[in-house]
Scaffold this motif. Structure first.
Motif, mmCIF file in Angstrom:
data_model
loop_
_atom_site.group_PDB
_atom_site.id
_atom_site.type_symbol
_atom_site.label_atom_id
_atom_site.label_comp_id
_atom_site.label_asym_id
_atom_site.label_seq_id
_atom_site.Cartn_x
_atom_site.Cartn_y
_atom_site.Cartn_z
ATOM 1 N N GLU A 155 0.856 -1.189 0.000
ATOM 2 C CA GLU A 155 0.000 0.000 0.000
ATOM 3 C C GLU A 155 0.886 1.231 0.000
ATOM 4 O O GLU A 155 2.033 1.179 0.467
ATOM 5 N N ASP A 156 0.345 2.347 -0.490
ATOM 6 C CA ASP A 156 1.079 3.606 -0.426
ATOM 7 C C ASP A 156 0.109 4.766 -0.553
ATOM 8 O O ASP A 156 -0.990 4.614 -1.080
ATOM 9 N N ARG A 157 0.530 5.920 -0.083
ATOM 10 C CA ARG A 157 -0.275 7.130 -0.241
ATOM 11 C C ARG A 157 0.581 8.361 0.030
ATOM 12 O O ARG A 157 1.685 8.272 0.592
ATOM 13 N N LYS A 158 0.038 9.483 -0.388
ATOM 14 C CA LYS A 158 0.683 10.781 -0.172
ATOM 15 C C LYS A 158 0.036 11.473 1.019
ATOM 16 O O LYS A 158 -1.187 11.420 1.184
ATOM 17 N N ILE A 159 0.846 12.126 1.841
ATOM 18 C CA ILE A 159 0.357 12.924 2.959
ATOM 19 C C ILE A 159 0.633 14.391 2.637
ATOM 20 O O ILE A 159 1.794 14.807 2.542
ATOM 21 N N ASN A 160 -0.412 15.175 2.427
ATOM 22 C CA ASN A 160 -0.235 16.605 2.214
ATOM 23 C C ASN A 160 0.094 17.285 3.540
ATOM 24 O O ASN A 160 -0.573 17.043 4.549
ATOM 25 N N LEU A 161 1.119 18.124 3.533
ATOM 26 C CA LEU A 161 1.536 18.812 4.745
ATOM 27 C C LEU A 161 1.051 20.261 4.739
ATOM 28 O O LEU A 161 0.993 20.893 3.678
ATOM 29 N N PRO A 162 0.710 20.785 5.904
ATOM 30 C CA PRO A 162 0.275 22.186 5.977
ATOM 31 C C PRO A 162 1.454 23.138 5.819
ATOM 32 O O PRO A 162 2.612 22.730 5.845
ATOM 33 N N HIS A 163 1.153 24.417 5.642
ATOM 34 C CA HIS A 163 2.133 25.502 5.662
ATOM 35 C C HIS A 163 3.034 25.512 4.418
ATOM 36 O O HIS A 163 4.236 25.236 4.489
ATOM 37 N N ASP A 164 2.466 25.855 3.272
ATOM 38 C CA ASP A 164 3.280 26.125 2.087
ATOM 39 C C ASP A 164 4.158 27.331 2.373
ATOM 40 O O ASP A 164 3.806 28.207 3.183
#
Length: 302
Positions: A155-164
């Motif tokens: 399994e795999d996935r992307k984690i979007n992080l806050p604070h661009d």
């Protein structure tokens, strides 16, 4: 771009700078601040990939049956390596095929593009998954995180992080993959937190977002990558955060991972839950990047 669009972009940048540009006692800001504002409003905004589903790239260059034919492994080696815009791939492959990095079970990589990840995985005979976070302004190439593994990626996935970041609005992500280590599921995360320009509190938020995303997924987890802990106190605060959430600082004591004009910087780390680190280090031989690869060898999960 049209004048009205340019005006909105410039206004947005001015608003984002209010937190970083000091006010003078009068109506005017300092001359250096005006110059800085002029330069920053000319910077292009990043093209980001906020969709959690992709873009996504994967492949499996492992030799059929190579892992299953081995005797019971005694250890698990994890490497984290920021390859500096994925430019010196040949040199990176040379580093990853010689001791102490040769034969690594898992490689977490940052600042990668799809072709570089596929080439490294092909040369080393590994499976991989890669998600770009953005298109980087420096060279126009995709810019993101990858995980390469000798073991099956289930399994795999992307984690979007806050604070661009407040200037280019560049987005940051983490990539998590579940590996099947002979029936034991292990979650491994490749991290690339923002630079200190967003502030320590924002980078701690990014780390906590990663911990929250994998919390409860299983008893064995490895979080590795470039945490950008270059400013005073940031490494200590990051370690404190992970320790408070039940993680061990598996790379403790390895020293600096980046050489810079202001001296060595401890930017890269490995944190673990459910594994026992037995050996660790930084490979300071030439590897094609400003970052030195960091490695940790763990006892095989029981």
């Amino acid at each position: 771009m049209p004048p009205d669009t340019a005006g909105r972009v410039a206004h947005g940048r001015v608003a984002s700078l209010r937190q970083v540009l000091p006010r003078s006692k009068g109506l005017l800001v300092a001359p250096w601040a005006i110059l800085l504002l002029t330069l920053l409003t000319a910077c292009p905004l990043a093209v980001n990939y906020p969709d959690e589903a992709g873009p996504r790239y994967s492949g499996d260059h492992r030799t059929a049956g190579a892992v299953s034919a081995e005797q019971e492994p005694s250890s698990l080696t994890v490497v984290t390596f920021n390859l500096a815009f994925a430019e010196n791939v040949t040199e990176a492959i040379s580093a990853l095929t010689r001791p102490p990095l040769a034969g690594a079970d898992v490689i977490a990589m940052q600042e990668m593009d799809a072709s570089a990840v596929d080439r490294i995985a092909r040369e080393l005979g590994l499976a991989y998954v890669y998600y770009p976070a953005s298109v980087h302004q420096k060279d126009g190439d995709d810019f993101g995180n990858a995980l390469l593994s000798r073991w099956p990626i289930t399994e795999d996935r992307k984690i979007n992080l806050p604070h661009d970041d407040p200037y280019h609005q560049q987005h940051r992500i983490a990539v998590v993959a579940t590996l099947d280590l002979r029936g034991t599921p292990v979650q491994v995360v490749s991290v690339h937190n923002a630079t200190p320009i967003v502030g320590l509190s924002a980078r701690l938020d990014q780390s906590e977002t990663i911990i929250d995303a994998v919390d409860g997924m299983g008893p064995v987890q490895v979080i590795a990558g470039d945490f950008n802990t270059s400013d005073p106190g940031s490494l200590e605060q990051t370690v404190k955060l992970f320790s408070g959430r039940g993680f061990e600082w598996a790379s403790e004591g390895v020293g600096d991972t980046v050489d810079s004009i202001i001296g060595g910087l401890p930017l890269d780390s490995v944190f673990v839950r459910g594994l026992t680190p037995v050996e660790r280090g930084v490979d300071r031989s030439p590897a094609g990047s400003d970052h030195h690869p960091l490695w940790v060898r763990f006892a095989w999960p029981q």
